[in-house]
Design an enzyme around this catalytic site. Structure first.
Site, short mmCIF file in Angstrom:
data_model
loop_
_atom_site.label_atom_id
_atom_site.label_comp_id
_atom_site.label_asym_id
_atom_site.label_seq_id
_atom_site.Cartn_x
_atom_site.Cartn_y
_atom_site.Cartn_z
N GLY A 115 42.10 -14.44 17.20
CA GLY A 115 43.44 -14.68 16.65
C GLY A 115 43.82 -13.68 15.57
N LEU A 164 36.54 -25.33 22.00
CA LEU A 164 35.67 -26.07 21.06
C LEU A 164 36.00 -27.57 21.04
CD1 LEU A 164 35.79 -23.36 18.36
CD2 LEU A 164 33.66 -24.57 18.84
N SER A 170 44.49 -24.28 4.08
CA SER A 170 45.82 -23.70 3.86
C SER A 170 46.43 -24.24 2.58
CB SER A 170 46.71 -24.09 5.04
OG SER A 170 48.05 -23.78 4.78
N THR A 228 49.14 -25.27 2.50
CA THR A 228 49.97 -26.37 2.97
C THR A 228 49.39 -27.74 2.60
OG1 THR A 228 51.38 -26.79 4.89
CG2 THR A 228 49.06 -26.74 5.30
N TYR A 237 49.99 -30.99 11.03
CA TYR A 237 49.18 -29.78 10.92
C TYR A 237 48.48 -29.75 9.56
CZ TYR A 237 48.11 -24.99 9.58
OH TYR A 237 47.48 -23.87 9.08
N LYS A 285 44.26 -30.09 8.20
CA LYS A 285 43.53 -29.21 7.26
C LYS A 285 42.87 -30.04 6.16
CE LYS A 285 44.30 -25.37 9.22
NZ LYS A 285 43.19 -24.70 9.85
N ASN A 288 57.84 -18.43 13.88
CA ASN A 288 58.25 -19.45 12.88
C ASN A 288 58.22 -18.86 11.49
OD1 ASN A 288 58.28 -21.73 14.68
ND2 ASN A 288 56.04 -21.57 14.73
N GLY A 336 61.53 -29.58 5.11
CA GLY A 336 60.12 -29.54 4.74
C GLY A 336 59.75 -28.37 3.84
N ASP A 337 60.68 -27.41 3.65
CA ASP A 337 60.37 -26.25 2.80
C ASP A 337 60.43 -26.63 1.32
OD1 ASP A 337 59.87 -24.40 4.71
OD2 ASP A 337 61.73 -23.28 4.49
P1 NAD Z 1 45.86 -17.81 15.57
O1 NAD Z 1 46.52 -18.84 16.43
O2 NAD Z 1 46.24 -16.39 15.74
O3 NAD Z 1 44.27 -17.93 15.74
C1 NAD Z 1 43.61 -19.13 16.04
C2 NAD Z 1 42.62 -18.85 17.14
O4 NAD Z 1 41.90 -20.05 17.45
C3 NAD Z 1 43.29 -18.37 18.44
O5 NAD Z 1 42.65 -17.22 18.90
C4 NAD Z 1 43.10 -19.55 19.40
O6 NAD Z 1 43.01 -19.13 20.73
C5 NAD Z 1 41.82 -20.18 18.85
N1 NAD Z 1 41.66 -21.61 19.15
C6 NAD Z 1 42.51 -22.62 18.84
N2 NAD Z 1 42.01 -23.79 19.27
C7 NAD Z 1 40.81 -23.50 19.86
C8 NAD Z 1 39.84 -24.29 20.51
N3 NAD Z 1 39.98 -25.61 20.66
N4 NAD Z 1 38.73 -23.67 21.01
C9 NAD Z 1 38.56 -22.34 20.88
N5 NAD Z 1 39.47 -21.55 20.29
C10 NAD Z 1 40.58 -22.13 19.78
O7 NAD Z 1 46.07 -18.28 14.05
P2 NAD Z 1 45.75 -17.51 12.70
O8 NAD Z 1 47.04 -17.22 12.03
O9 NAD Z 1 44.79 -16.43 12.93
O10 NAD Z 1 45.06 -18.67 11.89
C11 NAD Z 1 43.67 -18.89 11.89
C12 NAD Z 1 43.37 -20.15 11.12
O11 NAD Z 1 43.87 -20.02 9.80
C13 NAD Z 1 44.01 -21.40 11.71
O12 NAD Z 1 43.10 -22.46 11.61
C14 NAD Z 1 45.21 -21.64 10.81
O13 NAD Z 1 45.56 -22.98 10.74
C15 NAD Z 1 44.69 -21.12 9.48
N6 NAD Z 1 45.79 -20.70 8.59
C16 NAD Z 1 46.68 -19.76 9.04
C17 NAD Z 1 47.73 -19.36 8.23
C18 NAD Z 1 48.73 -18.35 8.72
O14 NAD Z 1 49.77 -18.21 8.13
N7 NAD Z 1 48.47 -17.57 9.76
C19 NAD Z 1 47.86 -19.92 6.95
C20 NAD Z 1 46.93 -20.85 6.52
C21 NAD Z 1 45.88 -21.24 7.36
C1 UD1 Z 2 54.68 -21.97 6.71
C2 UD1 Z 2 54.22 -23.35 7.09
C3 UD1 Z 2 52.86 -23.62 6.45
C4 UD1 Z 2 51.87 -22.54 6.85
C5 UD1 Z 2 52.42 -21.18 6.45
C6 UD1 Z 2 51.52 -20.07 6.91
C7 UD1 Z 2 56.29 -24.63 7.40
C8 UD1 Z 2 57.17 -25.68 6.86
N1 UD1 Z 2 55.21 -24.32 6.66
O1 UD1 Z 2 54.83 -21.92 5.32
O2 UD1 Z 2 52.38 -24.87 6.89
O3 UD1 Z 2 50.62 -22.74 6.21
O4 UD1 Z 2 53.70 -21.00 7.08
O5 UD1 Z 2 51.89 -18.84 6.36
O6 UD1 Z 2 56.51 -24.10 8.49
N2 UD1 Z 2 62.04 -18.11 6.04
C9 UD1 Z 2 63.33 -17.72 6.32
N3 UD1 Z 2 63.65 -17.40 7.63
C10 UD1 Z 2 62.73 -17.45 8.64
C11 UD1 Z 2 61.41 -17.85 8.33
C12 UD1 Z 2 61.10 -18.19 7.03
O7 UD1 Z 2 64.17 -17.65 5.44
O8 UD1 Z 2 63.08 -17.17 9.80
C13 UD1 Z 2 61.67 -18.42 4.63
C14 UD1 Z 2 61.17 -19.85 4.43
O9 UD1 Z 2 62.23 -20.72 4.17
C15 UD1 Z 2 60.23 -19.64 3.22
C16 UD1 Z 2 59.69 -18.21 3.40
O10 UD1 Z 2 60.62 -17.57 4.27
O11 UD1 Z 2 60.96 -19.68 2.02
C17 UD1 Z 2 58.31 -18.17 4.03
O12 UD1 Z 2 58.34 -18.93 5.24
P1 UD1 Z 2 57.08 -18.97 6.24
O13 UD1 Z 2 56.65 -17.59 6.54
O14 UD1 Z 2 57.47 -19.83 7.39
O15 UD1 Z 2 55.93 -19.64 5.38
P2 UD1 Z 2 55.88 -21.04 4.59
O16 UD1 Z 2 57.17 -21.73 4.65
O17 UD1 Z 2 55.33 -20.77 3.25
#
Ligand code: NAD
Ligand code: UD1
Length: 349
Positions: A17, A66, A134, A136, A158, A162, A207, A305-306
């Site tokens: 990922g 998993l 996270s 979050t 979600y 966590k 998103n 939710g923001d």
């Molecule tokens: P991602 O979706 O790119 O990576 C997650 C990986 O896990 C993917 O490759 C997916 O195929 C794999 N996966 C999911 N469920 C699985 C399963 N049951 N078995 C095997 N593989 C599985 O996401 P990411 O952005 O790299 O995030 C990684 C982790 O960090 C996640 O747990 C996410 O919740 C956490 N996280 C991400 C962010 C963010 O903004 N990207 C922020 C906070 C926490």
């Molecule tokens: C979001 C998730 C959070 C997750 C995090 C990972 C929600 C409510 N929360 O948080 O659970 O851990 O991503 O990074 O989805 N924004 C815009 N336009 C857009 C997208 C975002 O204005 O198209 C703004 C949002 O309102 C926010 C900021 O950009 O103020 C960041 O948004 P985003 O990247 O989605 O992250 P989080 O909201 O912090």
């Protein structure tokens, strides 16, 4: 001083990922052997090929789910055969809106995956885990910068997965003092590897802010919608703590090394952020500078939710691991843009 053992053999769940691919590169560059367990439900096998190119080393891949009980025995056996000494656990589903619509799938996947991994690590006598939690998990009413003692209170399924997993790891560590765990509470990971070869590849409409901005800059989308300009922040738009994904990846290595050197068991929560917040409009301006492209936007209603503003107190990671984020917002934008430009359609291109 006790001798400083390293964890040489690391199971990396979710290693294909966005964040996992950067963690894989950081681990391999540090000379660790890596077993990626991923089912590619939100990633592409090409990412694993590119990890191998960027950081040649001992990399294995196990393509399994998993959370699927039918795959559990295979996973336990592979983790034992690999000789695992610890794990970095990132496999999970992460889309907030989807988790509201399909909570049971989120609980089954994220909790189920964790329970299988715990069983495999128990069987391999490798009771050390770094978990991707996270920011979050924090509730809405904390004062910034938020410390790990801040009140928790996630507002969606979600986020609750966590928090539950953090608690599961605390219970496991309380039951058996051989278990050592760090719950890393990430703030907002953005950017990409400086090579432009690996990065975030959202399959659908993004998103999150950065992938959306990047797709506008590259011409895949017309304009950004800025969700709210009437927050009590310096320009009215939401403020977040963006952290470069490569800094974040190195934070995992630091946490793993800290656990390896630790004599005591237990589970601890640690923020990974920069400690600095930027607004949506500041992020847009920085991305515009980095890409030299126009980024049209319109002001839209607030997103449900923001919250207005959140950024980390990053002091604990510095104190415990000696880690701190080094890259600037301009670095994050330049690297995110390089990845987007070189791979306009992600790994499928
Ligand atoms: P991602 O979706 O790119 O990576 C997650 C990986 O896990 C993917 O490759 C997916 O195929 C794999 N996966 C999911 N469920 C699985 C399963 N049951 N078995 C095997 N593989 C599985 O996401 P990411 O952005 O790299 O995030 C990684 C982790 O960090 C996640 O747990 C996410 O919740 C956490 N996280 C991400 C962010 C963010 O903004 N990207 C922020 C906070 C926490
Ligand atoms: C979001 C998730 C959070 C997750 C995090 C990972 C929600 C409510 N929360 O948080 O659970 O851990 O991503 O990074 O989805 N924004 C815009 N336009 C857009 C997208 C975002 O204005 O198209 C703004 C949002 O309102 C926010 C900021 O950009 O103020 C960041 O948004 P985003 O990247 O989605 O992250 P989080 O909201 O912090």
């Amino acid at each position: 001083m006790p001798s400083r053992a390293e964890i040489e053999k690391v199971v990396l769940t979710g290693g294909a990922g966005y964040i996992g691919s950067h963690v894989a590169v950081a681990l391999l560059e540090a000379g660790r052997d890596v077993l990626i367990v991923d089912n590619f439900c939100n990633s592409h096998p090409e990412a694993v090929v590119r990890i191998g190119e960027l950081a040649p080393g001992n990399l294995e891949l196990l393509e399994r789910d998993l959370a699927d009980p039918a795959h559990k025995d295979d996973i336990v056996k592979a983790v034992c055969d690999f000789g695992a000494q610890g794990a970095v656990h990132l496999a999970g589903l992460k889309a907030v809106g989807e988790s509201v619509a399909e909570p049971a799938r989120y609980y089954r996947n994220n909790l189920g995956a964790t329970l299988t991994l715990i069983e495999a690590l128990n069987a391999a006598a490798a009771k050390t885990i770094v978990f991707s939690s996270s920011a979050t998990v924090y509730g809405e009413r904390n004062k910034n910068p938020v410390t790990e003692a801040g009140a928790t209170g996630p507002t969606n399924p979600y986020g609750r997965t966590k928090l539950f997993i953090e608690d599961i790891l605390k219970d496991v560590a309380a039951a058996n003092s051989a278990w050592r765990a760090v719950n890393l509470r990430y703030f907002n990971p953005v950017g990409a590897h400086a090579s432009g070869r690996i990065g975030e590849d959202p399959g659908d409409i993004p998103n999150n802010l950065f992938p959306f901005i990047a797709q506008v800059a590259v011409g895949r989308r017309d304009k950004l919608r800025v969700f709210g300009d009437d927050y009590p922040t310096r320009d009215g738009t939401g403020v977040r703590d963006y952290i470069h994904v490569s800094d974040l990846a190195h934070g995992h290595l630091s946490a793993l090394d800290w656990l390896a050197a630790r004599q005591k068991g237990g589970a601890i929560d640690v923020n990974l952020g920069t400690g600095v917040g930027y607004s949506v409009l500041e992020a847009v301006a920085a991305f515009k500078r980095a890409s030299n492209r126009d980024i049209p936007y319109e002001i839209a209603p607030r997103r449900t939710g923001d919250i207005a503003e959140i950024y980390a107190d990053a002091g604990l990671a510095k104190k415990l691991f000696g880690w701190r984020a080094e890259k600037t917002l301009d670095d994050m934008c330049a690297d995110h843009w390089r990845w987007q430009r070189m791979n306009p359609d992600g790994y499928r291109g």
